[in-house]
Structure formats: structure tokens, C-alpha cells
Design an enzyme around this catalytic site. Structure first.
Site, PDB file in Angstrom:
ATOM      1  CD  GLU A  69     -70.414  63.225  -6.223  1.00  0.00           C
ATOM      2  OE1 GLU A  69     -69.155  63.240  -6.114  1.00  0.00           O
ATOM      3  OE2 GLU A  69     -71.105  64.254  -6.196  1.00  0.00           O
ATOM      4  CE  LYS A  74     -71.734  66.888  -3.465  1.00  0.00           C
ATOM      5  NZ  LYS A  74     -70.984  66.667  -4.740  1.00  0.00           N
ATOM      6  CB  VAL A  76     -61.969  67.563  -9.078  1.00  0.00           C
ATOM      7  CG1 VAL A  76     -62.777  66.672 -10.012  1.00  0.00           C
ATOM      8  CG2 VAL A  76     -62.877  68.599  -8.428  1.00  0.00           C
ATOM      9  CB  CYS A  91     -68.303  64.438  -3.332  1.00  0.00           C
ATOM     10  SG  CYS A  91     -66.765  64.775  -4.246  1.00  0.00           S
TER      11      CYS A  91
END
Lengths: 261, 261
Positions: A38, A108, A168, A141
Site C-alpha cells: 500500500e 480502498k 500495524v 490493508c
């Protein structure tokens, strides 16, 4: 066919540097499909919408050109993230290109955290691009946590789901095994690594890029902090077949009259 | 509240023996919710529809009575599998009971393997039962592989998903972490262990019962081959809250205009 991911640690705001890194680590690589993280050219941790806008591009500009050159040298279809600009709106998007053209763009659908402050939620929906003997779906993601993302791509016939990521949270890699299993598809998570500390945000990206097959086997995966191109040889037709055993077909067994949307 | 599973190795066709085993291993146990495996009283590996029919029951018969007695001694709401008979049809079902009444019945929506030869696919859909400060959903075994099962229960407000199982494939326990995470719910997989070799079928059940919290933490799990009652103390209200961070709510962020059903 040969499919792979490119994992590295992009430098925030330095497109040319990042293009150069990718060019260097893919030297001599040949494949049929390669997936980049990404926002691989820009980095992730913006402090304002203006900052993200300054790194945005229209289709056909520098990131498109870079990916087309990379497609030319690797012979692969390339999937990679970029900030798409359409009029005065910007999207966290991914380009799908070959050496001759932009095949498609995915925006997205599910934005994570402060992305909501700068990006518009994608409004192209979940699309599948058809090639000679395989079909490609793309999600980005955080889309992974919504089972509907992979499901919507798979129900449209995606055999391989390219998944550019800047992860993350620690759960995704393990859950992508479930995503592959429940849809009997190949998934390629191309994740970045490294840290970005900008303004109030301090993100540590988890690397661990991974390719999983329709039976939930991890075919290959990267370490947490390594610059790496990994390629595996797969037969995409394995994903056409949703039959689990003599009695069960994962798609025909769906009973959507009982499903809540 | 205290929630738990009861894992054991049922003897095929011996309801009284199985009731006695459960009675013995739950002696002194107190809880608010206890989950038994799929078809815990009968075993699983039938050779014919007639054989399964012979072990079937209407609501209010011996398995109902046993579960109500167990509810009385443990003070828990009980969820346990049985073969439900309605007219000349039989279902792979689960009873939800307290000491006073049958609260509800769930009929397995997605049948696995030869179950399709004897059982009717469930036609009660995915239901949620509401208690004072928590809501219960039930799914059975193979339902897990369809993300729509947990999703449909969670969207109706289930905080805890009871999952009676007779698992033979190795993927489920790991995937239940994803199911808990993606829906922010508690899940209780109550699995049997042991082997059943009958006719052409030779099943080895995988044990490893497990309780997972809305953040994907496995709170407790059993070994592959142990007779075990495990109880954990949870706050079900944790599952009411679908907020992941300041910006993301897992349910409000769903964009179902883009989802394929």
C-alpha cells in the site's frame, strides 16, 4: 504461473528514492504477477490532507509510469498502491498495470484510522479483472478484517487476491490463512516494514508478507524486517474448484437466504 | 459471567453412558453458560438415515431432560447438540435450555459430508437469544467456515457465540480467532475428541476446545485428547462495543452497498 510480493521499507515522501529501491531489488526478477505494498511510493503517515494531496497523482502519471516500466522489465502484471487524485478528492488506491496500459484501479473501501481525515472512501467497489486463465481481485490493508472484502472478490471469480498493505496491527497475517481457506483462493499480502514517526503518530509496520494457497497453506513468507522479493509457482486453476470433498462445495453450500448483510 | 465448554469422547450410540460421563465431569461445576459438543449424546458417524433416526428425539425428551437437569445442578444455561426429529425429518441441531424450559433450538445450516445423506439442512436460520445483559448465538461445527454464520449472529447482536463441534479438519480452532476478531465477539468452541470407525468412515476428532475473546485472545483451550471442563470469567459487555479505535467501528464501517451476497 509465478506470483510474488515485494517487501521493503519506503522512505516517507521520497517517491524517486522508493522507485529506485524497488528497481534495485527487482533486478533480474521475472514473474507473472507482482504485488507492492500500500502507498509504496509515498509512505503512509501523513499529517494533513494537504500533505497527502501533494503526493497524489492522476492515473498515467509518475507511479503509473514507474509500474509500467517495472512490468516491462519483469514481464509481470503489477499491483501497487498510490494516492489517486480525481478532481479535488484523493483516494488510497492501487493500480493494476501491464507494460502497455492501466488495467484497473481499486480504491480502498474500508479506511483505517486517520486515513478518514484525508482520503475519500473508495467508490469503485470490489472488482475482478480477468486474464487468460486466472482472475485477479485487489483489496488494501484494513479491508482484510471485513470478511465481505475477500468474499465479494471471490464470489466474482477472483482466483488470486492481491493485498497491498501497511499493517500495524498483529492479526492480519494469521487471518489471511482463514481468508484463503474460506474462499479457496490464493492471497498475496505485500506488506511494508519499518517505522514512521510523524506528528502524533508513531507507526511500526509489521512486514511478514505472505502468500497463502486455497487450502490455507502459507507457501512463502518474509521476516518482519527484511527487504525481499519472494516468488512462488502456482496453478491458479486450483482456485477455480470450490469442492472440498465429495459432498461439500464451499460456494454451492452457501445458504444466503439466511445471511444478514 | 462464567462461561465454559465440556470436552469429552462420547461413546457412539450410548446416550446413557454419555449423559453419565458429562454428569460426572461437571460435578460441582457452577457457571452461567456451558457448551457441549455437537451430537454429544449420540456420537457422529452414522451408517444410514435409519440409524440416525433411531437416535433422534423431539424437543422435551431425554436429551432435553438431561440438559435441564444439568442446568439445574450447574446453574448454567446449557447448549448441546442432539438429533432433532420433526415429523419424518431429522436435523443436526442444538438445544439451548435453562432448568425451566427450552429457550431455543438451532438447526445446523451448513451440513458437512455425509450428514447430507441423513439430516435436513436447518431451516430456522441464525437466531440470537437475549438474556439480561448479554445475547447468545449458536452455530454448529462446519458452519464456522462460512464467515456469514458468525457475521449473521453478530449483526443480530450476539455477544457470545456457542459453537458445539465434532471437528475433523485441522483449521477451525485457528480460524475461530479470526471469527472473534472480525466480529468482536466471544466464541466458545466445544469440541469432542476420540475416534469413530464405522462402515467406510474413520474419523479422528481434534479436541482443542477453545474460548476466544473479542480481541482475538484465546482465553483458554483444551489439549487434543483430554476430558475437560474449562470455565473463564468474562464481561460480555466488552462485545457490545465494536469500536476499534477513535476512528473505526467494525460494524459502522461496513459498506454493504459493495458486498456480494
Amino acid at each position: 504461473m509465478k506470483i510474488g510480493y515485494i517487501q521493503f521499507n519506503p522512505v516517507f515522501g521520497e517517491k524517486e528514492t522508493n522507485f529506485h529501491t524497488v528497481e534495485k531489488i527487482t533486478k533480474g526478477v521475472k514473474a507473472d504477477l507482482l504485488v507492492l505494498p500500500e502507498l509504496f511510493a509515498t509512505g503512509y503517515t501523513f499529517n494533513s490532507k494537504i500533505e497527502a494531496e501533494q503526493m497524489s497523482e492522476k492515473q498515467g502519471e509518475e507511479t503509473t509510469n514507474f509500474l509500467q516500466d517495472l512490468s516491462s522489465s519483469t514481464r509481470a502484471i503489477l499491483v501497487g498502491g498510490f494516492i489517486e487524485k480525481i478532481n479535488n478528492k484523493i483516494f488510497n488506491a492501487a493500480l493494476v498495470v501491464n507494460e502497455k496500459q492501466v488495467i484497473g484501479i481499486y480504491e480502498k473501501v474500508h479506511l483505517f484510522y486517520k486515513e478518514k481525515l484525508w482520503f475519500e472512501p473508495g467508490n469503485r467497489g470490489f472488482q475482478v479483472w480477468k486474464f487468460q486463465n486466472w482472475n485477479l481481485g485487489v483489496m488494501i490493508c484494513f479491508d482484510w478484517i471485513f470478511p465481505e472484502s475477500c468474499r465479494s472478490l471471490s464470489l466474482q471469480g477472483a482466483d488470486i487476491i492481491a493485498h497491498p498493505a501497511n499493517l500495524v496491527l498483529p492479526y492480519c497475517q494469521r487471518s489471511m490463512i482463514t481468508r484463503s481457506l474460506e474462499n479457496r483462493v490464493f492471497t498475496i499480502t505485500a506488506n511494508r516494514f519499518g517505522k514512521e514517526h510523524r506528528g502524533q503518530d508513531n507507526f511500526s509496520f509489521s512486514g511478514g508478507s505472505q502468500i497463502t494457497d486455497p487450502s490455507g497453506n502459507v507457501l512463502i513468507s518474509a521476516e518482519k524486517n527484511e527487504t525481499k522479493v519472494d516468488i512462488v509457482d502456482i496453478d491458479p486453476s486450483v482456485a477455480h474448484n470450490k469442492q472440498m470433498n465429495e459432498y461439500n462445495n464451499l460456494f454451492k453450500d452457501r445458504r444466503n437466504q439466511y445471511y444478514f448483510l
